[in-house]
Design an enzyme around this catalytic site. Sequence first.
Site, PDB file in Angstrom:
ATOM      1  N   LYS A 196       2.204  -2.966   6.613  1.00  0.00           N
ATOM      2  CA  LYS A 196       2.496  -3.179   5.196  1.00  0.00           C
ATOM      3  C   LYS A 196       3.990  -3.052   4.919  1.00  0.00           C
ATOM      4  CE  LYS A 196      -1.390  -4.266   3.372  1.00  0.00           C
ATOM      5  NZ  LYS A 196      -1.552  -5.595   2.747  1.00  0.00           N
ATOM      6  N   SER A 222       0.822  -1.208   0.000  1.00  0.00           N
ATOM      7  CA  SER A 222       0.000   0.000   0.000  1.00  0.00           C
ATOM      8  C   SER A 222       0.854   1.255   0.000  1.00  0.00           C
ATOM      9  CB  SER A 222      -0.893   0.004   1.251  1.00  0.00           C
ATOM     10  OG  SER A 222      -1.501   1.266   1.454  1.00  0.00           O
ATOM     11  N   TYR A 265      -1.550   0.407  10.340  1.00  0.00           N
ATOM     12  CA  TYR A 265      -1.792  -0.268   9.062  1.00  0.00           C
ATOM     13  C   TYR A 265      -0.592  -0.103   8.134  1.00  0.00           C
ATOM     14  CZ  TYR A 265      -3.410  -0.957   4.294  1.00  0.00           C
ATOM     15  OH  TYR A 265      -3.498  -1.352   2.989  1.00  0.00           O
TER      16      TYR A 265
END
Length: 325
Positions: free
Chosen positions: A145, A117, A141
Amino acid sequence: MTWLVTGGAGYIGAHVVRAMVEAGHGVVVLDDLSTGDVARLPADVPLVVGSTLDRPLLGTVLREHAVVGVLHVAAKKQVGESVEQPLRYYRENVEGLRVVLEAAVDAGVGRFLLSSSAAVYGMPDVDLVTEDTPCRPISPYGETKLAGEWLVRATGRAAGMGTVSLRYFNVAGAAAPELADPGAFNLVPMVFERLDAGEPPRVFGDDYPTPDGTCIRDYIHVADIASAHVAAVRRLTERPDSTDLVLNIGRGEGVSVHEMLAVIGEVTGLDTTPVVTPRRAGDPARVVASAERIAQELGWKARFGVAEMVSSAWSGWRRQHPAQS
């Protein structure tokens, strides 16, 4: 040759599965169906319901389906939720990936593709974000990643596994109405939800250092995301010794929130005049991809524009919310 797609019944995963099948690849899906839907999958694609944390199950799937490569799409992906539940995100996104990689290495799988991402970049202060832009994630998050990319890279080097990590920018649209995003966490479905409720869309801040004062993002059609996966699979098939390949998936074009609202108004025929609310913490003014490296490495380029993203997303939204149409 069969590829395992984890999270293959989800919004992005189902598009990847369909594109892989259309390209002639054998596919098996592993999904816990927490956000996935069986109805998204082609009838002839095997589905194994289970978790990426289930090591014995993974070993069985890889062995019984003679899997040659893994497309790891499964992950928790809501930034705000990751702030509230960091332990869950690290368990699902990092430990889940570690377990999948371990099973793949033990099964002799030689190819691995990670869905990553643009959240790994955080708040980059550059006009175009290249793969060499420093990664400074600002949410759990994004951290998971980036940690996932490190884990894939290290495993690939140690095990002689070909690896690719694809950094998605802002995904929108649908290849077919039945594959549309069911959630309202990204800008386009968030606007649809407000319009259905008879409320004006919200703009979080209009005083950014951009031409119209609103944030600028690089929006990419989910069908283009899927085709980039197929291109990466072709690369790993032809050159299984490819390692450490990290690529942006974007169009290289910025669209502001106001510009996106104007397109949504044109597509839906509805009034998208917004109300302006205070900025959200952590929203960078501009995040736009450089898509040069993926063009050079994979010969890939996005095909769809913003109007096609919005019109396809609207068709899917109307299908999912017929009572409000």
